[in-house]
Design an enzyme around this catalytic site. Structure first.
Site, PDB file in Angstrom:
ATOM      1  N   ARG A  97       0.854  -1.187   0.000  1.00 26.00           N
ATOM      2  CA  ARG A  97       0.000   0.000   0.000  1.00 26.00           C
ATOM      3  C   ARG A  97       0.890   1.238   0.000  1.00 26.00           C
ATOM      4  NH1 ARG A  97      -2.597   2.888   5.062  1.00 26.00           N
ATOM      5  NH2 ARG A  97      -3.744   4.499   3.976  1.00 26.00           N
ATOM      6  N   HIS A 142      -3.106  10.934   1.262  1.00 28.24           N
ATOM      7  CA  HIS A 142      -2.503  10.662   2.579  1.00 28.24           C
ATOM      8  C   HIS A 142      -1.858  11.968   3.065  1.00 28.24           C
ATOM      9  CE1 HIS A 142      -0.867   7.230   5.244  1.00 28.24           C
ATOM     10  NE2 HIS A 142      -0.525   8.362   5.840  1.00 28.24           N
ATOM     11  N   GLU A 187      -7.379   8.204   6.974  1.00 33.46           N
ATOM     12  CA  GLU A 187      -7.627   8.772   8.296  1.00 33.46           C
ATOM     13  C   GLU A 187      -8.246  10.169   8.276  1.00 33.46           C
ATOM     14  OE1 GLU A 187      -4.049   8.486  10.610  1.00 33.46           O
ATOM     15  OE2 GLU A 187      -4.079   6.303  10.596  1.00 33.46           O
ATOM     16  N   ASN A 329      -6.792   1.422  10.130  1.00 31.75           N
ATOM     17  CA  ASN A 329      -5.451   1.651  10.667  1.00 31.75           C
ATOM     18  C   ASN A 329      -5.586   1.511  12.166  1.00 31.75           C
ATOM     19  OD1 ASN A 329      -4.604   2.283   8.111  1.00 31.75           O
ATOM     20  ND2 ASN A 329      -4.216   4.452   8.526  1.00 31.75           N
ATOM     21  N   TYR A 331      -3.543   1.016  15.919  1.00 33.17           N
ATOM     22  CA  TYR A 331      -2.287   1.040  16.659  1.00 33.17           C
ATOM     23  C   TYR A 331      -2.460   0.788  18.153  1.00 33.17           C
ATOM     24  CZ  TYR A 331       0.045   2.919  12.514  1.00 33.17           C
ATOM     25  OH  TYR A 331       0.565   3.074  11.254  1.00 33.17           O
ATOM     26  N   GLU A 399      -2.970  -0.407   8.189  1.00 34.28           N
ATOM     27  CA  GLU A 399      -1.759  -0.030   8.919  1.00 34.28           C
ATOM     28  C   GLU A 399      -1.809  -0.636  10.308  1.00 34.28           C
ATOM     29  OE1 GLU A 399      -0.849   4.160   9.404  1.00 34.28           O
ATOM     30  OE2 GLU A 399      -1.371   4.569   7.320  1.00 34.28           O
TER      31      GLU A 399
HETATM   32  C1  LIG Z   1       2.611   5.945  12.302  1.00 33.01           C
HETATM   33  C2  LIG Z   1       1.538   6.146  11.284  1.00 33.01           C
HETATM   34  O1  LIG Z   1       0.437   6.795  11.894  1.00 33.01           O
HETATM   35  C3  LIG Z   1      -0.705   6.941  11.083  1.00 33.01           C
HETATM   36  O2  LIG Z   1      -1.545   7.848  11.725  1.00 33.01           O
HETATM   37  C4  LIG Z   1      -2.023   7.648  12.990  1.00 33.01           C
HETATM   38  C5  LIG Z   1      -2.435   8.741  13.693  1.00 33.01           C
HETATM   39  C6  LIG Z   1      -2.969   8.603  14.967  1.00 33.01           C
HETATM   40  C7  LIG Z   1      -3.090   7.351  15.518  1.00 33.01           C
HETATM   41  N1  LIG Z   1      -3.603   7.193  16.820  1.00 33.01           N
HETATM   42  O3  LIG Z   1      -3.645   6.089  17.324  1.00 33.01           O
HETATM   43  O4  LIG Z   1      -3.984   8.171  17.435  1.00 33.01           O
HETATM   44  C8  LIG Z   1      -2.690   6.260  14.818  1.00 33.01           C
HETATM   45  C9  LIG Z   1      -2.148   6.414  13.539  1.00 33.01           C
HETATM   46  C10 LIG Z   1      -0.441   7.494   9.685  1.00 33.01           C
HETATM   47  O5  LIG Z   1      -1.485   7.135   8.818  1.00 33.01           O
HETATM   48  C11 LIG Z   1       0.861   7.033   9.069  1.00 33.01           C
HETATM   49  O6  LIG Z   1       1.184   7.925   8.047  1.00 33.01           O
HETATM   50  C12 LIG Z   1       1.990   6.941  10.074  1.00 33.01           C
HETATM   51  O7  LIG Z   1       2.435   8.196  10.415  1.00 33.01           O
END
Ligand SMILES: C[C@H]1O[C@@H](Oc2ccc([N+](=O)[O-])cc2)[C@H](O)[C@@H](O)[C@H]1O
Length: 507
Positions: A97, A142, A187, A329, A331, A399
């Site tokens: 991607r 993006h 996002e 995405n 995290y 992601e």
């Molecule tokens: C590291 C990647 O982060 C992605 O963006 C985010 C932003 C906020 C959160 N959050 O949990 O608050 C998670 C991911 C982004 O799309 C990518 O480009 C990277 O920077």
């Protein structure tokens, strides 16, 4: 008798254990990695590329970035197509991607002038990937808006929907013969809240509690127009699919009280429901509790009308149902409270409107990024929650990844811990019936981490940013990820030989 019983129990335990160890990813499950144009490409003004909002902000206001750096060269992927694809082959990826830079294709943002040299970069990348059966998945936006469009209001201007439609028409026409997986926006929350409601990302507008909501509405309309354009003019001939990606954190109530459960739901609506609900819910439109809350808070702050502009009936229908898949995405997450751990707000914003507390127990593993901790089972919670709430859509995890500090180097054991935990959760989600088609690790290589500059690293491959050639070296996590992709199982005891990275047969 007792011995028999004990042996029997041991047998059941061992077979349960071995079943867990043998859980396999389905053969058609797609594994990949993800990147984004501004974070890796460099060549910021080469071959006719126009200026974007990150070029503008980092050049004119460098002190807002942790190390005062910029993405002028970044990982220099613009000049490293073959090496980048070689890394994908080393890992054994099914899919990659990446995003297209709007101002590399349309230097002014408008579709009257197409920069063929920019198109050629993406052609070279896609053609190189296809030689080795690596499927491209393209994010059309993006976060790197052409600066000229920002000067006209960017996502606060309702005309952004037409400008975006014109841009994506060019991209579908130029690349759509070979690209079958499209993501309109990466996002929306970050675009709208962090860019127009705070100073966390470019264009840093912090626009008086109204900007986030104006942007949300206009972005949803831009997404819907792009989706419908693809469906009406390209899908029959090109046969691809078009979705959208949201950053979905897990928000669980701190206690089982009704107040905390309501607070967690309001938090979900503010973070992603505001974008997800209009597209994926049966009725469409913004989530009801959020609409009521913003109206109440707007009145409380003396606004004569609500700050969340409503969608007309026609717009609600235009937006509803406009996604072939749901990109997640993911995290991290938080425990949410109605009364405790409530942050201090210096300005009125989407988050002061909802005013709930976020809490993380200290035992959750902390990454090098302050916002990123390992919340147990968070990706399983998110996927099963979304499946149930939004009528069982098709998902891709677009992601998921872990930040280390530059000093960690190649021995990135915490990243391995994180990926193994997340991938166990992915198997749990598949077992629970989530229609998840693929998983993309963030990121293929170290890159420009927005406001953190180069102080946080997310790559399976380390990039040496002090060397003009930007050499890439696989981290230990790259070897572990490769083995999971090859074997289709997660072996928690696997210790890779990291001395040499090879390309396996068939890649
Ligand atoms: C590291 C990647 O982060 C992605 O963006 C985010 C932003 C906020 C959160 N959050 O949990 O608050 C998670 C991911 C982004 O799309 C990518 O480009 C990277 O920077």
């Amino acid at each position: 008798m007792k011995t028999f019983l004990l042996l029997g129990l041991l047998g059941v335990y061992c077979s349960a254990l071995s079943i867990k160890q043998q859980r396999r990813f389905p053969d058609d499950f797609l594994f990949g990695t993800a990147t984004a144009s501004y974070q890796i490409e460099g060549a910021w003004d080469e071959d006719g590329k126009g200026e974007n909002i990150w070029d503008y902000m980092t050049h004119n206001n460098p002190t807002v970035i942790a190390d005062e750096s910029n993405g002028d060269i970044a990982a220099d992927s613009y000049h490293n197509v073959e090496r980048d694809v070689e890394m994908m082959r080393e890992l054994g990826l099914d899919v990659y991607r990446f995003s297209v830079s709007w101002s590399r294709i349309l230097p002014s943002g408008f579709a009257n002038e197409v920069n063929e040299a920019g198109v050629d970069y993406y052609n070279r990348l896609i053609n190189e990937m296809l030689k080795y059966n690596i499927t491209p998945m393209i994010s059309l936006y993006h976060w790197d808006l052409p600066q000229k469009l920002q000067e006209l209001g960017g996502f606060a201007n309702p005309l952004i929907a037409d400008w975006f439609e014109d841009y994506v028409r060019v991209v579908f026409a130029k690349l759509g013969d070979r690209v079958k997986l499209w993501i309109t926006f990466n996002e929306p929350r970050v675009v709208c809240y962090q860019g127009y409601g705070s100073t966390e990302k470019a264009p840093m507008l912090n626009a008086t509690a109204v900007g986030t909501y104006m942007c949300a509405r206009n972005l949803l309309l831009a997404h819907a127009k792009a989706y419908r354009l693809y469906n009406n003019e390209f899908k029959t001939k090109q046969g691809g699919q078009c979705g959208i990606t949201f950053d979905v954190n897990s928000f669980k109530p701190l206690t089982d009280s009704e107040e905390d459960r309501a607070a967690a739901e309001l938090k979900r609506q503010a973070e992603w429901g505001i974008y997800v609900h209009p597209i994926f819910s049966q009725e469409g439109g913004f989530p009801k509790e959020l609409v009521a809350r913003v109206a109440e808070k707007s009145a409380e702050h003396g606004y004569p009308r609500t700050r969340l502009p409503q969608l007309s009936e026609e717009e609600r229908v235009l937006i509803r149902g406009t996604a072939d898949f749901f990109g997640v995405n993911h995290y991290t997450g938080y425990l949410v409270s109605a009364t405790k751990h409530i942050p201090e707000y210096s300005t009125v914003s989407l988050f002061s409107d909802i005013n709930v507390g976020n809490y993380r127990p200290p035992e959750w593993l902390q990454s090098a990024a302050s916002w990123l901790t390992l919340m147990p089972n968070s990706i399983y919670d998110v996927l099963t929650h979304l499946k149930n709430k939004y009528n069982d859509p098709i998902f891709y995890v677009t992601e998921n990844g872990w930040a280390t500090s530059p000093e960690v180097g190649l021995e990135d054991d915490d990243r391995i811990t994180y990926y193994r935990a997340a991938l166990e959760n992915i198997l749990d989600s598949l077992d629970a019936g989530v229609r998840l088609k693929g998983y993309m690790a963030w990121s293929l290589m170290d890159n420009y981490e927005w406001m953190a500059g180069y102080t946080e690293r997310f790559g399976l491959y380390e990039v040496d940013f002090s060397d003009p050639a930007r050499p890439r070296t696989p981290r230990k996590s790259a070897f572990v990820y490769k083995e999971i992709l090859r074997s289709r199982v997660i072996d928690h005891d696997y210790e890779p030989d990291t001395t040499v990275m090879t390309i396996d047969e068939g890649h």
